[in-house]
Design a protein around this motif. Sequence first.
Motif: not given
Length: 80
Positions: A15-19, A32-35
């Motif tokens: 998972l890789s999200n940036t808002e 920032y969210e990552s797994e």
Amino acid sequence: ARYATYDEAPIEINLSNTEFEIKESGKYSAIYESEITILNEAGREQYGSQTLVFIKDVSEIEILEAKTILDGKEYIVPKE
């Protein structure tokens, strides 16, 4: 030389999200969210700990959540 194979990869990115929220003033907030799954010793060396760099005079940082999962058991990373 050759490209590494999947079996040689140090990590798997699950998972890789940036808002971003950009305000009219030009200031912004980012989440920032990552797994990632660490696959081998090279991954442990590169991603076993993360360094966050920011300028304290003009920036703020808040860690919302950090944890490690090993063999299905979650270990919460202390805020400090």
